[in-house]
Write a protein that holds these residues in place. Structure first.
Motif, short mmCIF file in Angstrom:
data_model
loop_
_atom_site.label_atom_id
_atom_site.label_comp_id
_atom_site.label_asym_id
_atom_site.label_seq_id
_atom_site.Cartn_x
_atom_site.Cartn_y
_atom_site.Cartn_z
N SER A 3 107.87 72.72 73.45
CA SER A 3 107.35 72.68 74.81
C SER A 3 108.39 73.22 75.78
N SER A 4 107.92 73.88 76.84
CA SER A 4 108.83 74.37 77.88
C SER A 4 109.29 73.23 78.79
N VAL A 5 108.58 72.10 78.74
CA VAL A 5 108.97 70.92 79.52
C VAL A 5 109.88 70.05 78.67
N PRO A 6 111.08 69.71 79.14
CA PRO A 6 112.00 68.90 78.33
C PRO A 6 111.39 67.55 77.96
N LEU A 7 111.79 67.05 76.81
CA LEU A 7 111.28 65.78 76.31
C LEU A 7 111.49 64.66 77.33
N ALA A 8 112.66 64.62 77.96
CA ALA A 8 112.96 63.55 78.91
C ALA A 8 111.96 63.52 80.06
N GLU A 9 111.48 64.70 80.45
CA GLU A 9 110.49 64.77 81.53
C GLU A 9 109.11 64.40 81.01
N ARG A 10 108.80 64.80 79.78
CA ARG A 10 107.46 64.52 79.23
C ARG A 10 107.22 63.02 79.07
N VAL A 11 108.26 62.27 78.76
CA VAL A 11 108.08 60.84 78.50
C VAL A 11 108.61 59.97 79.63
N ARG A 12 108.83 60.57 80.80
CA ARG A 12 109.32 59.80 81.95
C ARG A 12 108.34 58.67 82.26
N PRO A 13 108.81 57.42 82.35
CA PRO A 13 107.92 56.28 82.65
C PRO A 13 107.24 56.45 84.00
N LYS A 14 106.02 55.95 84.09
CA LYS A 14 105.23 56.09 85.32
C LYS A 14 104.90 54.75 85.96
N SER A 15 105.28 53.65 85.32
CA SER A 15 105.00 52.33 85.88
C SER A 15 106.14 51.38 85.54
N LEU A 16 106.19 50.25 86.23
CA LEU A 16 107.23 49.25 85.96
C LEU A 16 107.14 48.73 84.53
N ASP A 17 105.92 48.64 84.00
CA ASP A 17 105.74 48.15 82.63
C ASP A 17 106.37 49.10 81.61
N GLU A 18 106.38 50.40 81.92
CA GLU A 18 106.95 51.39 81.00
C GLU A 18 108.46 51.56 81.19
N TYR A 19 108.97 51.11 82.32
CA TYR A 19 110.38 51.33 82.66
C TYR A 19 111.29 50.52 81.74
N LEU A 201 117.55 61.63 74.74
CA LEU A 201 116.29 62.33 74.51
C LEU A 201 116.52 63.83 74.32
N ASN A 202 117.43 64.40 75.11
CA ASN A 202 117.76 65.82 74.93
C ASN A 202 118.35 66.08 73.55
N THR A 203 119.21 65.14 73.12
CA THR A 203 119.82 65.28 71.79
C THR A 203 118.76 65.18 70.69
N LEU A 204 117.85 64.21 70.85
CA LEU A 204 116.77 64.05 69.88
C LEU A 204 115.93 65.33 69.80
N GLU A 205 115.66 65.91 70.96
CA GLU A 205 114.84 67.13 70.99
C GLU A 205 115.56 68.29 70.31
N ILE A 206 116.86 68.41 70.52
CA ILE A 206 117.64 69.46 69.86
C ILE A 206 117.56 69.30 68.34
N ILE A 207 117.69 68.06 67.87
CA ILE A 207 117.66 67.79 66.43
C ILE A 207 116.31 68.18 65.85
N VAL A 208 115.25 67.79 66.54
CA VAL A 208 113.90 68.11 66.05
C VAL A 208 113.69 69.62 66.02
N ASN A 209 114.16 70.32 67.06
CA ASN A 209 113.98 71.77 67.13
C ASN A 209 114.76 72.51 66.04
N THR A 210 115.94 71.95 65.66
CA THR A 210 116.73 72.62 64.60
C THR A 210 116.03 72.53 63.24
N LYS A 211 115.09 71.60 63.09
CA LYS A 211 114.39 71.45 61.81
C LYS A 211 113.16 72.35 61.71
N GLY A 212 112.92 73.13 62.78
CA GLY A 212 111.86 74.12 62.73
C GLY A 212 110.49 73.54 62.46
#
Length: 426
Positions: A3-19, A201-212
């Motif tokens: 995705s062109s949107v970074p993982l950290a932005e895709r999963v950003r919490p939207k409510s106090l319950d998710e925070y 989250l950025n690190t996790l995304e890098i790891i996933v991307n390196t596995k193709g």
């Protein structure tokens, strides 16, 4: 699938319950939680390291209260942009909406006039200000604005919080869900994160991307280390090694290696690091690690910081390099720093010991009648020095400051030896 949107932005919490995290201020029954639930929201400053949820929390607050939300970055905005947002907030009030939330990221980078442009709108309730800063607001936010705001300290996320961040991303992100990701070992991820959710989250995304195109990925410490090593340049350019590089820079200065110091300085400059952040760290080092071995170091570092403030990038990078080389090649001493640490421990352990009567202040008749100040010997009446007791009786003779073996402090030791040999053993 990438995705062109970074993982950290895709999963950003939207409510106090998710925070996740910051339960000391946002947990049920805590001050900020109560303010949000009661709808009585003060202007506030969020102070904490990167990636701990300052921006996310500001957005959630606006959503919870159903208020218009405006955001500005202090690195890209000026007085003009602030006034435009205030005008929009006024118009929204005319339309029956509640006062808007204005979130200013990196508010410490606003100068005094920019911060002053917010005051009237905050006082009149046109906007509720939420500022985010990684720097101590006592020094970086002007007193008028600070007095009108509550300061909330956000902490680095703990291991349990970070684990929850990773597991939630794996469970809920639309891209990660296309693979089977098994978080077997997270220790290496935790170490690399430094308590920063965005970083992990950025690190996790890098790891996933390196596995193709791999359909199953088992997260292990070995995989994390290998993946990050292979993508070191990408990782550095994202700014996620901010604290690692500044740590290496400071340790190189302390270790008297000018070449390593300039290298890490160049890394920060190329990464667009705030020059004032670098300059401030060198001022601290000049006192903590050089001290009285070369008092001019503090003058040099302070002047360098002022020069950076006046001229900015790119020219101030030359000043930073000059100061860094000077500090790296200077003799080192932490004697005054250690003296303070020892004295603080004694102060904590012994409590409020009585100040000797003869060195107490005596501004009133009663104090004079109680012999405050009686027996004090004014040093200048005795050629600049006269032996007398300054310590509380209980800790008399305690040594905090121990000069180290360098030319300047050896001179200090000789002078203290002449004054205090019997008492302190210099």
């Amino acid at each position: 699938m990438i995705s062109s949107v970074p993982l950290a932005e895709r999963v950003r919490p939207k409510s106090l319950d998710e925070y996740i995290g910051q339960k000391h201020i946002i947990g049920k029954g805590k001050p900020l939680y109560n303010s949000i639930k009661n709808g009585a929201l003060p202007s506030m400053i969020f102070w904490g390291p990167p990636g701990v949820g300052k921006t996310t929390l500001a957005r959630i607050i606006s959503n919870e209260l159903n208020r218009p939300f405006f955001t500005l970055s202090a690195t890209e905005s000026g007085v003009k942009q602030v006034r435009e947002v205030i005008d929009k907030a006024k118009r929204s009030q005319f339309m029956g909406q509640q006062n808007a939330v204005l979130f200013i990221d990196e508010i410490h980078r606003f100068n005094k006039s920019q911060q002053d442009s917010l005051l009237s709108a905050v006082e009149q309730g046109i906007i509720t200000l939420i500022g985010a800063t990684t720097e101590n607001p006592s020094f970086e936010v002007n007193s008028a604005l600070l007095s009108r705001s509550e300061v909330y300290v956000l902490k680095s996320l703990e291991k349990q919080d970070l684990t929850e961040v990773v597991e939630r991303a794996i469970r809920e992100d639309s891209v990660l869900k296309t693979k089977k990701i098994i978080p077997k070992e997270l220790d290496a991820l935790m170490v690399l994160s430094g308590g920063d959710a965005r970083r992990i989250l950025n690190t996790l995304e890098i790891i996933v991307n390196t596995k193709g195109d791999a359909k199953q990925i088992t997260i292990t410490n070995d995989l994390v280390e290998k993946s990050i090593q292979q993508n070191r340049l990408m990782y550095d350019k994202s700014g996620d090694q901010h604290y690692d590089v500044i740590s290496a820079f400071i340790k190189s200065l302390r270790g008297s290696d000018p070449n390593a110091s300039v290298y890490y300085l160049a890394r920060m400059i190329e990464g667009g690091e705030d020059p004032m952040f670098i300059a401030r760290r060198m001022v601290i080092l000049a006192s903590e690690d050089i001290g009285n071995a070369n008092p001019t170091a503090l003058v040099m570092a302070t002047n360098g910081m002022q020069a950076c403030q006046m001229i900015g990038y790119p020219e101030c990078s030359i000043v930073l390099s000059q100061v860094a080389v000077y500090l790296a090649t200077s003799p080192k001493s932490n004697s005054t720093y250690m003296a303070l640490k020892k004295a603080q421990k004694v102060a904590r352990d012994t409590g409020n010991l009585s100040v000797p009567l003869h060195i107490r202040n005596a501004p009133t008749k009663l104090m004079k009648e109680l012999d405050y100040g009686v027996g004090y010997q004014y040093a200048h009446d005795y050629g600049g020095f006269v032996k007398q007791e300054f310590m509380p009786e209980e800790i008399s003779g305690t040594v905090f400051y121990e000069p180290l073996n360098n030319p300047r402090e050896n001179e200090t030791r000789k002078r203290m030896h002449a004054y205090w040999k019997e008492k302190y053993g210099y």
